[in-house]
Design a protein around this motif. Structure first.
Motif, PDB file in Angstrom:
ATOM      1  N   SER A 108      -4.981  70.925  23.648  1.00 41.34           N
ATOM      2  CA  SER A 108      -5.678  71.327  22.427  1.00 41.34           C
ATOM      3  C   SER A 108      -7.093  70.757  22.409  1.00 41.34           C
ATOM      4  N   SER A 109      -7.915  71.275  21.516  1.00 34.90           N
ATOM      5  CA  SER A 109      -9.284  70.800  21.375  1.00 34.90           C
ATOM      6  C   SER A 109      -9.644  70.746  19.898  1.00 34.90           C
ATOM      7  N   GLY A 110     -10.794  70.157  19.607  1.00 32.22           N
ATOM      8  CA  GLY A 110     -11.231  70.040  18.223  1.00 32.22           C
ATOM      9  C   GLY A 110     -11.087  68.630  17.705  1.00 32.22           C
ATOM     10  N   PRO A 111     -11.440  68.406  16.423  1.00 28.26           N
ATOM     11  CA  PRO A 111     -11.383  67.060  15.836  1.00 28.26           C
ATOM     12  C   PRO A 111      -9.976  66.461  15.928  1.00 28.26           C
ATOM     13  N   GLY A 112      -9.914  65.233  16.421  1.00 27.72           N
ATOM     14  CA  GLY A 112      -8.644  64.531  16.515  1.00 27.72           C
ATOM     15  C   GLY A 112      -7.765  64.965  17.665  1.00 27.72           C
ATOM     16  N   ALA A 113      -8.238  65.918  18.480  1.00 30.89           N
ATOM     17  CA  ALA A 113      -7.386  66.451  19.545  1.00 30.89           C
ATOM     18  C   ALA A 113      -7.083  65.412  20.604  1.00 30.89           C
ATOM     19  N   LYS A 114      -8.069  64.586  20.938  1.00 27.47           N
ATOM     20  CA  LYS A 114      -7.844  63.601  21.996  1.00 27.47           C
ATOM     21  C   LYS A 114      -6.706  62.663  21.642  1.00 27.47           C
ATOM     22  N   GLU A 115      -6.700  62.157  20.416  1.00 30.04           N
ATOM     23  CA  GLU A 115      -5.643  61.246  20.008  1.00 30.04           C
ATOM     24  C   GLU A 115      -4.294  61.963  19.990  1.00 30.04           C
ATOM     25  N   ALA A 116      -4.293  63.208  19.523  1.00 30.82           N
ATOM     26  CA  ALA A 116      -3.041  63.958  19.455  1.00 30.82           C
ATOM     27  C   ALA A 116      -2.486  64.254  20.837  1.00 30.82           C
ATOM     28  N   LYS A 117      -3.364  64.546  21.796  1.00 29.74           N
ATOM     29  CA  LYS A 117      -2.925  64.902  23.147  1.00 29.74           C
ATOM     30  C   LYS A 117      -2.179  63.761  23.823  1.00 29.74           C
ATOM     31  N   TYR A 118      -2.611  62.535  23.576  1.00 31.40           N
ATOM     32  CA  TYR A 118      -2.060  61.394  24.313  1.00 31.40           C
ATOM     33  C   TYR A 118      -1.066  60.575  23.490  1.00 31.40           C
ATOM     34  N   ARG A 119      -0.717  61.050  22.304  1.00 35.27           N
ATOM     35  CA  ARG A 119       0.187  60.289  21.449  1.00 35.27           C
ATOM     36  C   ARG A 119       1.634  60.583  21.841  1.00 35.27           C
ATOM     37  N   HIS A 120       2.223  59.643  22.551  1.00 31.87           N
ATOM     38  CA  HIS A 120       3.618  59.806  22.981  1.00 31.87           C
ATOM     39  C   HIS A 120       4.180  58.450  23.368  1.00 31.87           C
ATOM     40  N   THR A 121       5.409  58.205  22.972  1.00 37.11           N
ATOM     41  CA  THR A 121       6.128  56.998  23.370  1.00 37.11           C
ATOM     42  C   THR A 121       7.229  57.397  24.333  1.00 37.11           C
ATOM     43  N   TYR A 122       7.124  56.953  25.571  1.00 35.26           N
ATOM     44  CA  TYR A 122       8.108  57.328  26.587  1.00 35.26           C
ATOM     45  C   TYR A 122       9.443  56.638  26.334  1.00 35.26           C
ATOM     46  N   THR A 123      10.507  57.401  26.551  1.00 37.07           N
ATOM     47  CA  THR A 123      11.854  56.841  26.510  1.00 37.07           C
ATOM     48  C   THR A 123      12.271  56.460  27.932  1.00 37.07           C
ATOM     49  N   GLU A 124      13.285  55.625  28.040  1.00 33.79           N
ATOM     50  CA  GLU A 124      13.786  55.264  29.367  1.00 33.79           C
ATOM     51  C   GLU A 124      14.312  56.494  30.103  1.00 33.79           C
ATOM     52  N   ALA A 125      14.909  57.413  29.368  1.00 28.27           N
ATOM     53  CA  ALA A 125      15.440  58.622  30.003  1.00 28.27           C
ATOM     54  C   ALA A 125      14.311  59.449  30.609  1.00 28.27           C
ATOM     55  N   GLU A 126      13.190  59.545  29.917  1.00 29.22           N
ATOM     56  CA  GLU A 126      12.053  60.295  30.447  1.00 29.22           C
ATOM     57  C   GLU A 126      11.481  59.625  31.693  1.00 29.22           C
ATOM     58  N   LEU A 127      11.402  58.318  31.673  1.00 35.34           N
ATOM     59  CA  LEU A 127      10.892  57.594  32.840  1.00 35.34           C
ATOM     60  C   LEU A 127      11.867  57.679  34.012  1.00 35.34           C
ATOM     61  N   ALA A 128      13.153  57.671  33.718  1.00 37.80           N
ATOM     62  CA  ALA A 128      14.162  57.725  34.776  1.00 37.80           C
ATOM     63  C   ALA A 128      14.076  59.018  35.579  1.00 37.80           C
ATOM     64  N   GLU A 129      13.569  60.084  34.968  1.00 34.25           N
ATOM     65  CA  GLU A 129      13.408  61.352  35.690  1.00 34.25           C
ATOM     66  C   GLU A 129      12.520  61.182  36.919  1.00 34.25           C
ATOM     67  N   TRP A 130      11.626  60.184  36.861  1.00 31.46           N
ATOM     68  CA  TRP A 130      10.663  60.003  37.934  1.00 31.46           C
ATOM     69  C   TRP A 130      11.160  59.094  39.056  1.00 31.46           C
ATOM     70  N   LEU A 131      12.252  58.410  38.860  1.00 37.57           N
ATOM     71  CA  LEU A 131      12.694  57.467  39.894  1.00 37.57           C
ATOM     72  C   LEU A 131      12.956  58.138  41.242  1.00 37.57           C
ATOM     73  N   PRO A 132      13.659  59.275  41.295  1.00 36.68           N
ATOM     74  CA  PRO A 132      13.837  59.921  42.608  1.00 36.68           C
ATOM     75  C   PRO A 132      12.509  60.367  43.214  1.00 36.68           C
ATOM     76  N   ARG A 133      11.592  60.838  42.388  1.00 32.30           N
ATOM     77  CA  ARG A 133      10.284  61.262  42.900  1.00 32.30           C
ATOM     78  C   ARG A 133       9.498  60.073  43.432  1.00 32.30           C
ATOM     79  N   LEU A 134       9.540  58.967  42.720  1.00 36.46           N
ATOM     80  CA  LEU A 134       8.829  57.771  43.180  1.00 36.46           C
ATOM     81  C   LEU A 134       9.429  57.260  44.481  1.00 36.46           C
ATOM     82  N   ARG A 135      10.726  57.369  44.618  1.00 34.41           N
ATOM     83  CA  ARG A 135      11.376  56.937  45.859  1.00 34.41           C
ATOM     84  C   ARG A 135      10.886  57.796  47.026  1.00 34.41           C
ATOM     85  N   ASP A 136      10.799  59.102  46.808  1.00 30.25           N
ATOM     86  CA  ASP A 136      10.306  59.997  47.858  1.00 30.25           C
ATOM     87  C   ASP A 136       8.848  59.701  48.201  1.00 30.25           C
ATOM     88  N   MET A 137       8.047  59.428  47.185  1.00 32.39           N
ATOM     89  CA  MET A 137       6.635  59.135  47.416  1.00 32.39           C
ATOM     90  C   MET A 137       6.475  57.835  48.204  1.00 32.39           C
TER      91      MET A 137
END
Length: 304
Positions: A229-258
């Motif tokens: 998105s773009s416009g006033p306040g868009a930058k803050e809105a784009k990056y506003r997220h709190t990662y859960t352990e489940a979301e981070l766990a999705e990356w473990l196999p990919r990180l292992r391959d890397m």
């Protein structure tokens, strides 16, 4: 297997500084970096995207961090084809005419590169530069012109460690993925994989591709539906997220391959709202430290 370093995409973000992550007495410029370096082994310098760095800061960063701490430095916007505020240029490089924005011609780009790279020389000479990160805009589509821009970047920064983030989703579509990887591998440029919201027109797929034997990079931007998105306040809105352990766990196999393919993997969190990025980085460090398949650099991993 290569080692993994986890960190954040800024240690100076105003919201982070205003929060409670930095302890009392460690909130000045020197104290913040010294404290950050006790928690993580790598950081991305994002201020260099908005203005040219200085050799003085390069020396200070080196002095204030341990010998094996690394800085991934984001390339100045003008070097990636982004429209750049005229005021971000040194006074002697500002074009006449009073325009607020400038797009670089070859001569200006060459001069800016000389000053940018020269300012980072102390960091590089001390062995503290992880990589230069070139983040190309979503307007840079795959095709002959896009490939030429990447080739030009590789030629200009020959002999420097490079990582490239391509923000147009077409670069990593199934029909284009192999050609994109081959383009970057031809110059041993590290691919920057991304985690961001999916299902949007601007969504880049989470492709974990290794194109350099030395380094692979992942940047976690958050999964806000406001991504793109773009416009006033868009930058803050784009990056506003709190990662859960489940979301981070999705990356473990990919990180292992890397890590199986690259000597080092840098995992950087760019969900820079309040202390969300450093908290997510701490969670990821804990998950990696608890998995015997990974070699983790930093305070919770390999002794420094």
């Amino acid at each position: 297997m290569g080692d993994i370093s986890v960190g954040a995409c800024s240690w100076t973000d105003p919201e982070l500084v205003a929060g409670g992550w930095y302890p009392a007495g460690r909130r000045d410029a020197e104290g913040r970096l010294r404290h950050y370096a006790t928690r993580f082994p790598v950081v991305e310098v994002d201020s260099t995207y908005y203005g040219l760095p200085s050799a003085r800061n390069s020396r200070l960063w080196t002095e204030r961090t341990p010998p094996d701490f690394r800085f991934d430095v984001k390339a100045f916007s003008l070097l990636t084809g982004q429209p750049t505020r005229t005021a971000a240029l040194p006074a002697d490089l500002r074009p006449a005419g009073g325009s607020s924005w400038v797009r670089a011609d070859d001569e200006l780009r060459k001069e800016v590169w000389e000053r940018f790279s020269g300012a980072l020389a102390p960091l590089r000479e001390a062995g503290r530069l992880g990589t230069l990160l070139f983040q190309f805009p979503a307007s840079l589509a795959p095709g002959a012109r896009g490939e030429a821009v990447v080739e030009e970047c590789a030629e200009r920064a020959a002999d420097w460690p490079l990582a490239v983030e391509l923000r147009h989703p077409g670069w990593w579509g199934e029909e284009r993925r192999t050609a994109t990887a081959a383009l970057l591998a031809r110059h041993a440029i590290a691919t920057v994989a991304v985690d961001t919201a999916q299902g949007l027109p601007t969504s880049v797929p989470p492709v974990a591709c290794v194109t350099s034997p030395d380094l692979a990079v992942v940047r976690f931007h958050g999964r806000s539906p406001a991504w793109g998105s773009s416009g006033p306040g868009a930058k803050e809105a784009k990056y506003r997220h709190t990662y859960t352990e489940a979301e981070l766990a999705e990356w473990l196999p990919r990180l292992r391959d890397m890590a199986d393919q690259a000597a080092s993997v840098h995992v950087l969190f760019n969900n820079c709202c309040a202390d969300a990025s450093v908290r997510a980085a701490e969670t990821m460090q804990g998950m990696l430290a608890g998995d015997a398949a990974f070699t983790l650099r930093g305070p919770r991993g390999v002794p420094r």
